[in-house]
Design a protein around this motif. Structure first.
Motif, PDB file in Angstrom:
ATOM      1  N   HIS A 163       0.839  -1.198   0.000  1.00  0.00           N
ATOM      2  CA  HIS A 163       0.000   0.000   0.000  1.00  0.00           C
ATOM      3  C   HIS A 163       0.875   1.249   0.000  1.00  0.00           C
ATOM      4  O   HIS A 163       1.687   1.445   0.915  1.00  0.00           O
ATOM      5  CB  HIS A 163      -0.913   0.004   1.232  1.00  0.00           C
ATOM      6  CG  HIS A 163      -1.887   1.140   1.249  1.00  0.00           C
ATOM      7  ND1 HIS A 163      -2.398   1.671   2.413  1.00  0.00           N
ATOM      8  CD2 HIS A 163      -2.449   1.846   0.235  1.00  0.00           C
ATOM      9  CE1 HIS A 163      -3.240   2.652   2.121  1.00  0.00           C
ATOM     10  NE2 HIS A 163      -3.287   2.784   0.809  1.00  0.00           N
ATOM     11  N   MET A 166      -8.433  10.939  -4.903  1.00  0.00           N
ATOM     12  CA  MET A 166      -8.560  10.573  -3.499  1.00  0.00           C
ATOM     13  C   MET A 166      -9.164  11.720  -2.689  1.00  0.00           C
ATOM     14  O   MET A 166      -9.875  11.489  -1.712  1.00  0.00           O
ATOM     15  CB  MET A 166      -7.195  10.168  -2.940  1.00  0.00           C
ATOM     16  CG  MET A 166      -6.541   9.012  -3.692  1.00  0.00           C
ATOM     17  SD  MET A 166      -7.603   7.545  -3.867  1.00  0.00           S
ATOM     18  CE  MET A 166      -7.567   6.915  -2.184  1.00  0.00           C
ATOM     19  N   LEU A 177     -13.987   5.251  -0.576  1.00  0.00           N
ATOM     20  CA  LEU A 177     -13.710   4.079  -1.402  1.00  0.00           C
ATOM     21  C   LEU A 177     -13.558   2.828  -0.550  1.00  0.00           C
ATOM     22  O   LEU A 177     -12.942   2.847   0.521  1.00  0.00           O
ATOM     23  CB  LEU A 177     -12.420   4.290  -2.201  1.00  0.00           C
ATOM     24  CG  LEU A 177     -12.495   5.167  -3.444  1.00  0.00           C
ATOM     25  CD1 LEU A 177     -11.109   5.269  -4.075  1.00  0.00           C
ATOM     26  CD2 LEU A 177     -13.490   4.615  -4.447  1.00  0.00           C
ATOM     27  N   GLU A 207     -11.894  -0.827   0.212  1.00  0.00           N
ATOM     28  CA  GLU A 207     -10.502  -1.264   0.064  1.00  0.00           C
ATOM     29  C   GLU A 207     -10.235  -1.871  -1.305  1.00  0.00           C
ATOM     30  O   GLU A 207      -9.199  -1.620  -1.917  1.00  0.00           O
ATOM     31  CB  GLU A 207     -10.150  -2.282   1.151  1.00  0.00           C
ATOM     32  CG  GLU A 207      -9.820  -1.683   2.489  1.00  0.00           C
ATOM     33  CD  GLU A 207      -9.209  -2.694   3.425  1.00  0.00           C
ATOM     34  OE1 GLU A 207      -9.224  -3.914   3.097  1.00  0.00           O
ATOM     35  OE2 GLU A 207      -8.700  -2.293   4.483  1.00  0.00           O
ATOM     36  N   ASP A 230      -9.394   0.717  -3.930  1.00  0.00           N
ATOM     37  CA  ASP A 230      -8.339   1.693  -3.643  1.00  0.00           C
ATOM     38  C   ASP A 230      -7.201   1.507  -4.647  1.00  0.00           C
ATOM     39  O   ASP A 230      -6.521   0.477  -4.646  1.00  0.00           O
ATOM     40  CB  ASP A 230      -7.827   1.481  -2.218  1.00  0.00           C
ATOM     41  CG  ASP A 230      -6.793   2.518  -1.804  1.00  0.00           C
ATOM     42  OD1 ASP A 230      -6.262   3.221  -2.682  1.00  0.00           O
ATOM     43  OD2 ASP A 230      -6.514   2.610  -0.593  1.00  0.00           O
ATOM     44  N   ARG A 243      -3.554   0.312  -3.528  1.00  0.00           N
ATOM     45  CA  ARG A 243      -3.320  -0.995  -2.933  1.00  0.00           C
ATOM     46  C   ARG A 243      -3.005  -2.011  -4.028  1.00  0.00           C
ATOM     47  O   ARG A 243      -3.745  -2.132  -4.998  1.00  0.00           O
ATOM     48  CB  ARG A 243      -4.540  -1.485  -2.149  1.00  0.00           C
ATOM     49  CG  ARG A 243      -4.877  -0.636  -0.939  1.00  0.00           C
ATOM     50  CD  ARG A 243      -6.172  -1.094  -0.275  1.00  0.00           C
ATOM     51  NE  ARG A 243      -6.014  -2.292   0.543  1.00  0.00           N
ATOM     52  CZ  ARG A 243      -6.449  -3.500   0.224  1.00  0.00           C
ATOM     53  NH1 ARG A 243      -7.074  -3.710  -0.934  1.00  0.00           N
ATOM     54  NH2 ARG A 243      -6.285  -4.515   1.039  1.00  0.00           N
TER      55      ARG A 243
END
Length: 288
Positions: free
Chosen positions: A62, A73, A80, A82, A85, A88
Motif C-alpha cells: 500500500h 482521493m 472508497l 478497500e 483503492d 493498494r
C-alpha cells in the motif's frame, strides 16, 4: 529501480521518480481500475509504503497518498472500499519477499518531506475530460471548462425543472461534494464561490445530481468529480459569477416534446403555476 511488480488487477513499475500503475482489464478487475487504465504517481505524492497480510494467502503493498496530491482521493474523501483503492496492490503471499524489497527501495525516495504536510498542488493527473455520466435525475457533462446538467424528465424534481438545465463554469466553483452511490443519498454537488455551503437536499438543488441504483456508479462519477476538482484548483481564486441555465442550442424535437409533456404533467398535478408552465414551455419551444 525500473522493475515491475505484478499483482492481482494491477502491475506497478518502479521508476526513478515515480510509480507507474497499470490496471488490468477483466471481469474480476474493479470497474474503477478499468476506468482509470493507468496512473503515474510521483514519489513526492506518497507519504509512506506498507506491506501487510491480506486475505486468503495474499499480501497487500500500500502506497499512502499525501493529502492534496491526488484529486481522485480528495474527491473520494475516504469513501472508497478497500478493493477499489488504486493505491493498494494485492499479491500472492509467495511474492511477499519481493514486495518487501521494492517497499524498502521506495521508502528512502519518499522520506524527504514530512508525511503530514499536504501537497501544495495536485501531483497525480486527473482523468482527462470530456467526461459524462448518467445520474438518476439528469446527465452530467464536463468539457474541461464547465459542468453541464441536463435534467431527466422522468427523474428530476419540479424544482430542477423550474430552474432549467444548468451550466457552471469552472471559474464559478470552489469545489465538489461527492457522496458515493454505494452510500445513502449518493450525489454529486458542485460547490459555488458565491454560496457559503450546500443548500438543501441534493434532489432539490440545481447544482447537484442524484445517484441511485445503476446511476452514477463509482467508476463514472468519481473520475468525473476528480477532473472537476482538479480544474477548480488549477483555476485558482477568481471573482465569482452566478451559474446560469445552459443554452444548449437546437435540440431534438422529440426530446423537446417529451419535456413539454412532462411539464404538462407537473402543471396538471399543481406542482407549477400557469405562469411557470407557459414560461418554461416558451423556453423549450425557443430551443427548436
Amino acid at each position: 529501480m525500473g522493475d515491475v511488480l505484478a499483482g492481482f488487477h494491477a502491475a506497478w513499475e518502479f521508476a526513478s521518480d515515480s510509480v507507474h500503475i497499470r490496471f488490468e482489464r477483466g471481469i474480476r478487475t474493479p470497474k474503477l481500475f478499468q476506468a482509470l487504465v493507468e496512473r503515474r504517481v510521483p514519489h513526492e505524492a506518497i507519504t509512506a509504503v506498507t506491506l501487510t497480510p491480506g486475505r486468503r494467502g495474499t499480501v497487500v503493498l500500500h502506497a499512502v497518498p499525501r493529502p492534496g496530491a491526488d484529486p481522485l482521493m480528495d474527491a473520494a474523501a475516504g469513501q472508497l472500499k478497500e478493493a477499489s483503492d488504486p493505491y493498494r496492490l494485492v499479491l500472492p503471499v509467495e511474492r511477499a519477499t519481493l514486495a518487501e524489497y521494492y517497499a524498502d527501495e521506495l521508502r528512502p525516495l519518499i522520506s524527504r518531506d514530512s508525511p503530514v504536510r499536504p501537497a501544495g498542488r495536485y501531483l497525480v493527473a486527473p482523468p482527462a475530460p470530456p467526461l459524462t455520466f448518467k445520474a438518476y435525475d439528469g446527465k452530467a457533462a464536463f468539457d474541461g471548462t464547465a459542468v453541464s446538467y441536463r435534467w431527466s424528465w422522468t427523474g428530476a424534481s419540479s424544482t430542477k425543472w423550474k430552474a432549467g438545465d444548468q451550466k457552471f463554469p469552472v471559474a464559478d466553483l470552489s469545489g465538489v461534494e461527492w457522496r458515493s452511490p454505494e452510500l445513502f443519498e449518493g450525489h454529486l454537488r458542485l460547490l459555488r464561490r458565491d454560496e457559503p455551503g450546500p443548500t438543501g437536499q441534493a434532489d432539490q438543488d440545481p447544482a447537484a445530481v442524484v445517484f441511485g441504483l445503476g446511476y452514477g456508479p463509482v467508476h463514472e462519477s468519481l473520475p468525473f468529480a476528480a477532473s472537476v476538482l482538479a480544474a477548480v484548483r488549477s483555476a485558482g481564486p477568481v471573482a465569482s459569477a452566478s451559474a446560469q441555465p445552459s443554452p444548449s442550442g437546437r435540440r431534438d424535437p422529440a426530446d423537446i416534446a417529451d419535456r413539454i409533456r412532462h411539464l404538462g404533467e407537473l402543471h396538471q398535478a399543481g406542482l407549477i403555476t400557469d405562469e411557470e408552465f407557459l414560461s418554461k414551455k416558451a423556453e423549450l419551444l425557443a430551443e427548436l
